[in-house]
Design an enzyme around this catalytic site. Structure first.
Site, PDB file in Angstrom:
ATOM      1  N   PHE A 159       0.832  -1.199   0.000  1.00 50.47           N
ATOM      2  CA  PHE A 159       0.000   0.000   0.000  1.00 50.47           C
ATOM      3  C   PHE A 159       0.867   1.249   0.000  1.00 50.47           C
ATOM      4  CE2 PHE A 159      -2.113  -3.330   2.431  1.00 50.47           C
ATOM      5  CZ  PHE A 159      -3.438  -3.307   2.002  1.00 50.47           C
ATOM      6  N   ASP A 160       0.405   2.270  -0.722  1.00 50.98           N
ATOM      7  CA  ASP A 160       0.923   3.614  -0.516  1.00 50.98           C
ATOM      8  C   ASP A 160       0.313   4.141   0.785  1.00 50.98           C
ATOM      9  OD1 ASP A 160       2.139   6.120  -1.038  1.00 50.98           O
ATOM     10  OD2 ASP A 160       0.274   6.844  -1.948  1.00 50.98           O
ATOM     11  N   GLY A 161       0.872   5.231   1.301  1.00 51.75           N
ATOM     12  CA  GLY A 161       0.387   5.770   2.562  1.00 51.75           C
ATOM     13  C   GLY A 161      -0.659   6.856   2.392  1.00 51.75           C
TER      14      GLY A 161
END
Length: 302
Positions: A159-161
């Site tokens: 996941f990106d943040g």
């Protein structure tokens, strides 16, 4: 222990490679498409962008067949007639998918909520956008032919943040005021957890399944792959701690290209809100674009 089932809704084009069929639909129309699908309904469809994710999610049920932890729902713009090829392909690939909706061309996203889905995956940006607006984690599965980068049976999700796991609160400061203002804000608010983004609840659901296993025996491995760097890392770490979530790997890239790191992680899928990061990722791993937050709002205005 809460044993609420994780429900993932997926479109037929995200699950299977329907590019050839879709080309016939676009070039020759609905009638030719229907005839093609019926003529080929016994020809199994090849895996699509989210196939490996679905296969490995369903494998989480193997240890508890009487109390499955995951359910996959098929939501398709096909008619029931043309959808027979999709169901035949599901059976061919031995996927335990039993619930489906066929909408004969209209958007199926409205059925995501009644199924209590925690995640919706589609190749339609419009359907994904509507699901996100309704507060449901959703991503547009991008075309990719990278195959299975993770040859183990372990499910690996990255996941990106900001604007994915977390809100785009900090990213707005970066986009509107620049890096210096962003860094200063993150240092000043380092001990204040970030608000949750659209994928927070999905990550929580994955983490719940992980807690049922010893750490070294978990069939799921997660990673945060973010463009952030020190000192903006502290707030992220404290946020995940406040949520009670264990992320197995955290990669702070300081703006470096994400694709090679995702390949090294062996991601079955990666979710990011920014198209340039998705373009880097999809050369190496299956990728879902999350059209959420200020980066996508700015793109719509351009």
């Amino acid at each position: 222990m809460d044993t609420k089932r994780l429900v993932v809704a997926i479109s037929s084009r995200a699950l299977f490679d329907l590019d050839e069929s879709h080309k016939i639909y676009e070039e020759q129309g609905t009638e030719a498409y229907c005839k093609y699908q019926i003529d080929n309904e016994d020809v199994p469809l090849a895996p699509g962008g989210a196939f490996n994710l679905v296969r490995k999610l369903l494998a989480l049920n193997d240890n508890n067949p009487n109390t499955p932890r995951v359910e996959i729902i098929l939501l398709s713009r096909n008619s029931a007639d043309t959808g027979l090829r999709v169901f035949n392909s599901i059976q061919h690939h031995k996927l335990t998918i039993t619930r489906a909706v066929f909408t004969s061309g209209s958007s199926p996203y409205r059925y995501v909520a009644p199924f209590s889905a925690s995640l919706f995956l589609s190749t339609s940006p419009e359907d994904v956008g509507m699901a996100l607006d309704a507060g449901i984690a959703a991503a547009t599965i991008l075309p990719s032919h990278v195959g299975n980068n993770n040859h183990s049976e372990e499910l690996r999700i990255a996941f990106d943040g900001d604007a994915v796991l977390f809100s785009d609160e900090s990213e707005r400061i970066f986009k509107e005021q620049g890096l210096e203002a962003f860094t200063e804000n993150e240092q000043q608010t380092a001990k204040n957890p970030l608000p949750g983004g659209p994928f927070k609840d999905f990550l929580l659901a994955l983490n719940q399944i992980q807690t049922e296993y010893d750490e070294d025996e978990s069939p799921i491995r997660t990673a945060l792959v973010t463009a952030r760097s020190a000192p903006a890392h502290e707030r992220v770490i404290r946020t995940l701690r406040a949520w009670g979530i264990r992320i197995d790997e955290a990669i702070f890239l300081g703006g470096m290209e994400k694709g090679p790191f995702l390949k090294s992680f062996g991601a079955d899928i990666f979710f990011d809100d920014q198209e340039q990061h998705c373009m880097s990722a999809m050369a190496h791993v299956a990728t879902g674009h999350v059209p959420h937050g200020i980066a996508n709002e700015m793109k719509k205005k351009d």
